[in-house]
Design an enzyme around this catalytic site. Structure first.
Site, short mmCIF file in Angstrom:
data_model
loop_
_atom_site.label_atom_id
_atom_site.label_comp_id
_atom_site.label_asym_id
_atom_site.label_seq_id
_atom_site.Cartn_x
_atom_site.Cartn_y
_atom_site.Cartn_z
N GLY A 40 -17.47 -0.15 -6.91
CA GLY A 40 -17.22 -1.40 -6.20
C GLY A 40 -15.85 -1.48 -5.57
O GLY A 40 -15.65 -2.18 -4.58
N GLY A 41 -14.87 -0.78 -6.17
CA GLY A 41 -13.53 -0.80 -5.60
C GLY A 41 -12.69 -1.94 -6.12
O GLY A 41 -13.17 -2.88 -6.76
N GLY A 115 -13.69 14.26 -7.27
CA GLY A 115 -13.54 15.32 -6.29
C GLY A 115 -12.14 15.89 -6.22
O GLY A 115 -11.16 15.14 -6.24
N GLY A 181 8.35 -10.31 -9.42
CA GLY A 181 7.85 -10.05 -8.08
C GLY A 181 7.27 -11.29 -7.43
O GLY A 181 6.63 -12.11 -8.09
N ILE A 185 0.42 -10.81 -4.98
CA ILE A 185 -0.11 -10.83 -6.34
C ILE A 185 0.73 -11.72 -7.23
O ILE A 185 0.21 -12.56 -7.98
CB ILE A 185 -0.19 -9.39 -6.90
CG1 ILE A 185 -1.26 -8.59 -6.15
CG2 ILE A 185 -0.49 -9.41 -8.40
CD1 ILE A 185 -1.30 -7.12 -6.53
N ARG A 272 2.07 -1.73 -6.11
CA ARG A 272 1.13 -0.66 -6.39
C ARG A 272 1.49 0.54 -5.52
O ARG A 272 2.21 0.40 -4.51
CB ARG A 272 -0.31 -1.12 -6.10
CG ARG A 272 -0.73 -2.33 -6.91
CD ARG A 272 -2.14 -2.79 -6.53
NE ARG A 272 -3.15 -1.82 -6.89
CZ ARG A 272 -3.76 -1.76 -8.07
NH1 ARG A 272 -3.45 -2.63 -9.01
NH2 ARG A 272 -4.67 -0.84 -8.32
N ASP A 311 -5.44 1.47 1.05
CA ASP A 311 -4.19 1.49 0.29
C ASP A 311 -3.60 2.88 0.13
O ASP A 311 -2.40 3.03 -0.09
CB ASP A 311 -4.41 0.91 -1.11
CG ASP A 311 -4.69 -0.59 -1.09
OD1 ASP A 311 -4.73 -1.17 0.01
OD2 ASP A 311 -4.88 -1.16 -2.18
N HIS A 450 -11.72 -34.99 16.38
CA HIS A 450 -10.77 -35.84 15.65
C HIS A 450 -11.52 -36.70 14.64
O HIS A 450 -12.58 -37.27 14.98
CB HIS A 450 -10.00 -36.74 16.62
CG HIS A 450 -9.11 -37.73 15.92
ND1 HIS A 450 -7.88 -37.37 15.42
CD2 HIS A 450 -9.28 -39.06 15.66
CE1 HIS A 450 -7.33 -38.45 14.86
NE2 HIS A 450 -8.17 -39.48 15.00
#
Length: 466
Positions: A40-41, A115, A181, A185, A272, A311, A450
């Site tokens: 799914g990622g 792979g 940060g 995210i 990331r 990414d 409007h």
């Protein structure tokens, strides 16, 4: 199983799946390779969809606490976090099941396994059971995404921390939280925890929130978040972390002034990095000197028959751009496969979109004011506030403003920004106008119903019409 392909795509996230599907529908022999335990990622499993499901609950709770203005008294408002998290899980499972079906029954050959390149045209795939298959490809598309950076704070790994994966599954809220940060995210999770009742402090290394955004947008967001009880410190140099009897503490400096803060939890949202270290790319002769894969505007890497999207190469970690990059790569592979004589297509970031799902929301398209001024061309800039706009006033959503940036000579819209209610939707009006190279005068002339939020765009457009 067939082992010779026109295109082998590695990674079945949003970029990889969409690239493989487009290539197969266009007549290429395509293999899609993925060895992840879940299909799914990032966006579906641990990014866009689960985080927005949680934010939907946080926003509803915040609205209930603000209901008295509308004559609504909501007594005994309480959060059931496990129920909110379970709702998120159900939605993510539905999204993932649907995508898994698309992958397993797609118009391409799906190969489940990890792979590794053994030469520039050969990929060795190891299945979860240990079986090895060698695939040969004329072209490749790398779409293996990103991974969480290790925490750059001494001591943090030892005492433990939250991050964008683990925070999605919390069944108990921390009473206090230090957010490291202030990118997308960090800010979205800071809003989420604060809206649910956690005392949040944001520590940002740069001088403003949302590094890369215009200062007026960043400052407006800061004021809104601080008004909701979030503490924000910018220009911070992080020190070290340590455990305490009741939680965790972090040392830092601001302009040389040493300080320390303690909270129940620390959230690492310091970025990331591309995920390509285990692909055996050294066997392809690819230049791997940079943190991200080096790609040309055509999405080709330094090995021309190997393309990259998402990414793993950047420059933006945004799903719709990752898909667009994959589609550009596939169209260029089709050109070379068919030996077409026209030149290859370049990726176009003119309409790059960015959305931040805080409250208020933030959205941008095209150039920022800083980027537009850096071109050296004369520009026009106009803004209009939500606190002077009828629809937002009756909604009780008056924080923020809209902003238009135009080419002074022609009035063509070069960029836009919104901070305020429904910003994620409002920005698309400017994206559509920019797609057709529309001008401020065009926008001002288009009828807007409007009262709606959308009509706020007509005010800066009228100011900039030429």
């Amino acid at each position: 199983m067939e082992t010779e392909f026109d295109l082998i795509v590695i990674g079945a996230g949003s970029a990889g799946y969409n690239g493989a599907a487009l290539a197969a529908r266009s007549g290429l022999r395509v293999a899609l390779v993925d060895g992840a335990s879940e299909l799914g990622g990032l966006c579906i499993l641990r990014g866009c969809m689960p985080s927005k499901a949680l934010l939907a609950g946080a926003n509803r709770l915040q609205l209930l606490h603000e209901a008295a203005e509308f004559g609504i008294t909501a007594s005994e408002v309480a959060l059931d976090l496990p129920t909110l998290v379970e709702r998120k899980r159900r939605h993510v499972a539905d999204f993932a099941d649907y995508r898994r079906g698309q992958i397993e029954n797609g118009p391409f050959t799906f190969v489940r396994g990890r792979g590794v390149f053994v030469d520039p045209h050969t990929l060795e795939v190891t299945s979860q059971e240990g079986d090895i298959t060698r695939l040969r490809g004329q072209n490749f598309l790398l779409a293996t995404g990103s991974k969480l950076n290790p925490p750059p704070v001494p001591g943090l790994a030892e005492i433990g921390y939250l991050h964008s994966d683990t925070a999605l599954e919390l069944a108990k809220l921390p009473k206090s939280l230090i957010m490291l940060g202030a990118g997308a995210i960090g800010l979205e999770f800071a809003h989420y925890f604060s809206a649910l009742g956690t005392k949040v402090t944001i520590l940002q290394r740069s001088g403003q929130l949302l590094k890369g955004s215009d200062a007026d947008v960043a400052n407006c967001l800061r004021e809104a978040m601080e008004a909701k009880g979030i503490t924000i410190r910018t220009g911070v140099t992080l020190g070290s972390a340590a455990g305490t009897a009741t939680g965790k503490k972090l040392s830092f400096t601001v302009k040389g002034d040493a300080q320390e803060i303690e909270a129940e939890e620390i959230f690492h949202a310091l970025g990331r990095s591309p995920n390509f270290s285990n692909l055996g790319l050294e066997a392809t002769g690819m230049d791997l000197a940079n943190e991200k894969l080096t790609v040309r505007p055509t999405q080709q890497t330094t090995v021309p028959h190997i393309y990259a999207a998402g990414d793993v190469c950047g420059p933006y970690e945004i799903v719709h751009l990752a898909i667009q990059q994959a589609e550009v790569a596939v169209r260029n592979i089709l050109r070379t496969h068919r030996q077409a004589h026209e030149g290859l297509e370049d990726m176009d970031y003119r309409l790059k979109l960015f959305v931040l799902f805080t409250r208020p929301e933030v959205a941008q398209v095209g150039l920022t004011e800083v980027e537009a001024r850096a071109t050296g061309e004369a520009i026009g800039v106009a803004t209009y506030p939500f606190n002077d706009h009828g629809k937002s006033l009756v909604m009780g959503e008056t924080e923020g403003f809209v902003k238009l940036i135009t080419r002074a000579s022609t009035g063509e819209i070069l960029g836009g920004a919104v901070i305020g209610p429904e910003a994620a939707s409002l920005i698309h009006e400017i994206a559509v106008a920019m797609h057709y190279h529309g001008t401020a005068q065009d926008l001002a002339r288009i009828p807007h119903y409007h009262p709606t939020l959308s009509e706020i765009w007509t005010y800066p457009a009228e100011d900039l019409a030429v």
